[in-house]
Design an enzyme around this catalytic site. Structure first.
Site, short mmCIF file in Angstrom:
data_model
loop_
_atom_site.label_atom_id
_atom_site.label_comp_id
_atom_site.label_asym_id
_atom_site.label_seq_id
_atom_site.Cartn_x
_atom_site.Cartn_y
_atom_site.Cartn_z
N ARG A 86 -30.55 -53.75 -70.74
CA ARG A 86 -30.94 -54.51 -71.94
C ARG A 86 -30.19 -53.99 -73.17
O ARG A 86 -30.57 -52.99 -73.77
CB ARG A 86 -32.44 -54.39 -72.15
CG ARG A 86 -33.20 -54.86 -70.91
CD ARG A 86 -34.69 -54.88 -71.08
NE ARG A 86 -35.30 -55.13 -69.78
CZ ARG A 86 -36.39 -54.53 -69.34
NH1 ARG A 86 -37.04 -53.67 -70.11
NH2 ARG A 86 -36.88 -54.80 -68.14
N HIS A 134 -39.79 -61.29 -63.92
CA HIS A 134 -40.03 -60.33 -65.00
C HIS A 134 -39.63 -60.93 -66.35
O HIS A 134 -39.15 -60.23 -67.25
CB HIS A 134 -39.23 -59.04 -64.73
CG HIS A 134 -39.94 -57.77 -65.11
ND1 HIS A 134 -40.63 -57.00 -64.23
CD2 HIS A 134 -40.07 -57.14 -66.31
CE1 HIS A 134 -41.13 -55.94 -64.84
NE2 HIS A 134 -40.81 -56.00 -66.12
N GLN A 172 -51.84 -53.22 -62.91
CA GLN A 172 -50.49 -53.27 -62.30
C GLN A 172 -49.95 -51.86 -62.16
O GLN A 172 -49.83 -51.12 -63.12
CB GLN A 172 -49.55 -54.12 -63.18
CG GLN A 172 -48.09 -54.12 -62.72
CD GLN A 172 -47.24 -53.11 -63.47
OE1 GLN A 172 -47.35 -53.00 -64.68
NE2 GLN A 172 -46.41 -52.36 -62.74
N SER A 208 -50.74 -52.92 -67.63
CA SER A 208 -49.56 -52.25 -67.06
C SER A 208 -49.80 -50.74 -67.00
O SER A 208 -50.45 -50.17 -67.87
CB SER A 208 -48.35 -52.55 -67.95
OG SER A 208 -47.33 -51.60 -67.75
N TYR A 216 -47.03 -49.26 -61.33
CA TYR A 216 -45.63 -48.87 -61.10
C TYR A 216 -45.68 -47.84 -59.99
O TYR A 216 -46.52 -46.94 -60.01
CB TYR A 216 -45.03 -48.24 -62.36
CG TYR A 216 -44.25 -49.22 -63.19
CD1 TYR A 216 -42.98 -49.65 -62.80
CD2 TYR A 216 -44.76 -49.71 -64.38
CE1 TYR A 216 -42.27 -50.56 -63.56
CE2 TYR A 216 -44.04 -50.62 -65.15
CZ TYR A 216 -42.80 -51.03 -64.73
OH TYR A 216 -42.08 -51.92 -65.48
N TYR A 221 -37.32 -55.63 -78.32
CA TYR A 221 -37.79 -55.18 -77.00
C TYR A 221 -38.65 -56.27 -76.35
O TYR A 221 -38.52 -56.56 -75.16
CB TYR A 221 -38.59 -53.88 -77.14
CG TYR A 221 -39.31 -53.49 -75.86
CD1 TYR A 221 -38.61 -53.15 -74.71
CD2 TYR A 221 -40.71 -53.48 -75.82
CE1 TYR A 221 -39.27 -52.82 -73.54
CE2 TYR A 221 -41.37 -53.15 -74.64
CZ TYR A 221 -40.65 -52.83 -73.50
OH TYR A 221 -41.31 -52.51 -72.34
C1 LIG Z 1 -41.85 -56.51 -73.36
C2 LIG Z 1 -42.20 -56.72 -71.93
C3 LIG Z 1 -42.66 -55.65 -71.18
C4 LIG Z 1 -43.03 -55.85 -69.84
N1 LIG Z 1 -43.57 -54.80 -69.13
C5 LIG Z 1 -44.01 -55.02 -67.87
C6 LIG Z 1 -44.69 -54.00 -67.17
O1 LIG Z 1 -44.91 -52.89 -67.66
N2 LIG Z 1 -45.11 -54.29 -65.91
C7 LIG Z 1 -44.91 -55.52 -65.32
O2 LIG Z 1 -45.32 -55.73 -64.17
N3 LIG Z 1 -44.26 -56.49 -65.98
C8 LIG Z 1 -43.84 -56.28 -67.25
N4 LIG Z 1 -43.24 -57.30 -67.93
C9 LIG Z 1 -43.09 -58.62 -67.29
C10 LIG Z 1 -44.32 -59.49 -67.52
O3 LIG Z 1 -45.42 -59.03 -66.80
C11 LIG Z 1 -44.07 -60.94 -67.09
O4 LIG Z 1 -43.58 -60.95 -65.79
C12 LIG Z 1 -43.11 -61.68 -68.03
O5 LIG Z 1 -43.33 -61.33 -69.38
C13 LIG Z 1 -43.29 -63.16 -67.86
O6 LIG Z 1 -42.37 -63.86 -68.60
P1 LIG Z 1 -42.68 -64.48 -70.05
O7 LIG Z 1 -42.61 -63.35 -71.00
O8 LIG Z 1 -41.57 -65.44 -70.22
O9 LIG Z 1 -44.03 -65.11 -70.01
C14 LIG Z 1 -42.88 -57.13 -69.26
C15 LIG Z 1 -42.41 -58.19 -70.03
C16 LIG Z 1 -42.08 -58.00 -71.35
C17 LIG Z 1 -41.62 -59.18 -72.16
#
Ligand SMILES: Cc1cc2nc3c(=O)[nH]c(=O)nc-3n(C[C@H](O)[C@H](O)[C@H](O)COP(=O)(O)O)c2cc1C
Length: 382
Positions: free
Chosen positions: A170, A281, A133, A112, A135, A30
């Site tokens: 995914r 993301h 953050q 988050s 949603y 995940y």
């Molecule tokens: C497992 C996972 C869960 C995430 N959940 C959220 C979330 O709840 N809210 C959000 O704004 N971004 C979420 N993101 C995106 C991250 O905030 C971010 O944009 C991203 O991890 C950046 O890329 P990197 O992992 O390569 O550093 C998530 C990313 C991952 C890997």
């Protein structure tokens, strides 16, 4: 080197490898995966690494500082912890560990909506410094209530998210039947049994829950009902109509995350936002999209004097942070890297990851002879 630096793990890749050994497969996948065929996940890092910096050795040099001002606040480094959902499922107590590390090292931590600690707890740990953050809720009353809680908790920055109009596709999570709380299929139980540190920590901290959302969730939901509750409660598609009331209500800084086009950057400026996080993301939403470093270059050049431009997605080192800033980001965020740190090292993971990134970035700054972070763009090879 900071005392929190663990010399056994001198790269994010070392942390990732160790985390993979300690986390159950469904949780690691995940965290680690992108979406669809993972094309944009890899493109983020590989295209970012094409950015090159020019050294200038024969100059007088009086030292480098990583200190960075952002929205009037002084941070000790130009990077922060991106919002990540379901953190406690990946490593028990991880949002608390990361919030504490961010507070102690004076960098921003973004909580988050769908992680496993509450707005109030994150604010307590960070003495009111954690960002939140949101949603986007379907009901205005829920939106207003959550925003009021963030305000009461003294969050300085509210981050709204525009890149999840639909959930990412995914395949690993579909295969693993990922659910909150974790679905205990025979397969998942076998995975957990092979990871004693994770299982022990989960026993210690209890089953993870959506703590911020708890007050709004009917008690005793089974998995199917939980999925339905989430779908009914949030509508990820943002537009001007939804952003305007938030702008009117939120007196602090308002940032939009997930901008990857100049059209959306222009709209953010028009709607009076204070900042944008150029992000895809972490390659988890649109596999056919661009890497973030591409739109960053044009957005920063065109709009950098009208709005604060930040970036995340694909950053795995201090060198990558330098590359993003040299390309035009005023600040950067990392998601997976910090979770790899906690997955590998538990309670020490947050501080170690921060120390590692700082040491790497400091080395780059000294190498190119950059006194301040804001000097890095002068070293970009175009
Ligand atoms: C497992 C996972 C869960 C995430 N959940 C959220 C979330 O709840 N809210 C959000 O704004 N971004 C979420 N993101 C995106 C991250 O905030 C971010 O944009 C991203 O991890 C950046 O890329 P990197 O992992 O390569 O550093 C998530 C990313 C991952 C890997």
């Amino acid at each position: 080197m900071a005392s929190s630096f663990n010399t056994k793990y001198p790269s994010i890749d070392d942390l990732r490898n160790k985390a993979q050994k300690r986390m159950p497969k469904f949780a690691f996948e995940y965290l680690d995966g992108g979406c669809n065929e993972d094309v944009n996940l890899h493109r983020n890092t590989s295209e970012l690494r094409e950015v090159q910096l020019k050294p200038q050795y024969l100059r007088s040099y009086s030292g480098s500082s990583l200190k960075t001002k952002l929205f009037g606040m002084d941070y000790d480094a130009p990077f922060g912890i991106a919002p990540v959902g379901l953190q406690g499922l990946m490593w028990p107590n991880s949002p608390e560990i990361l919030a504490k590390a961010a507070f102690e090292e004076n960098i921003p931590f973004i909580l988050s909506t769908v992680t496993t600690t509450s707005i109030e707890r994150a604010s307590e740990i960070t003495e009111g410094k954690s960002w939140f953050q949101l949603y986007h809720p379907t009901e205005n009353s829920l939106r207003d209530d959550i925003i009021k809680r963030a305000e009461a908790a003294h969050c300085p920055v509210l981050v709204i998210l525009c890149d999840v109009p639909t959930f990412g596709f995914r395949p690993r999570d579909i295969r693993n039947g990922l659910a909150m709380p974790p679905k205990m299929s025979i397969n998942n139980i076998l995975q957990v049994l092979g990871k004693p540190a994770w299982a022990l920590q989960t026993l210690k901290y209890g089953q993870p829950n959506f703590e911020t959302l708890k007050p709004y969730m009917p008690k005793g939901l089974d998995l199917k009902q939980l999925g339905k509750f989430m779908n009914q409660t949030f509508s990820g598609r943002l537009n001007a109509e939804k952003i305007k009331p938030i702008r009117d209500m939120w007196k602090g800084k308002l940032v939009i995350k997930g901008v990857a086009s100049h059209e959306d950057a222009e709209e953010a400026i028009r709607l009076g936002l204070d900042g944008i996080i150029v992000s895809n993301h972490g390659g988890r939403q649109l596999d056919a999209g661009e890497s973030t470093i591409k739109p960053l270059a044009t957005i920063a050049e065109k709009y950098g004097d009208q709005i604060t431009v930040m970036m995340d997605s694909g950053i795995r080192s201090g060198s990558d942070i330098a590359r993003s800033i040299a390309t035009g980001a005023e600040f950067t965020f990392l998601g997976r890297s910090f979770m790899y740190g906690v997955g590998a090292l538990g309670a020490q993971g947050g501080e170690h990851t921060i120390a590692l990134l700082k040491a790497e970035l400091q080395q780059v700054m000294e190498q190119v002879c950059s006194k301040n972070v804001s000097d890095l763009p002068k070293h970009l090879i175009k």
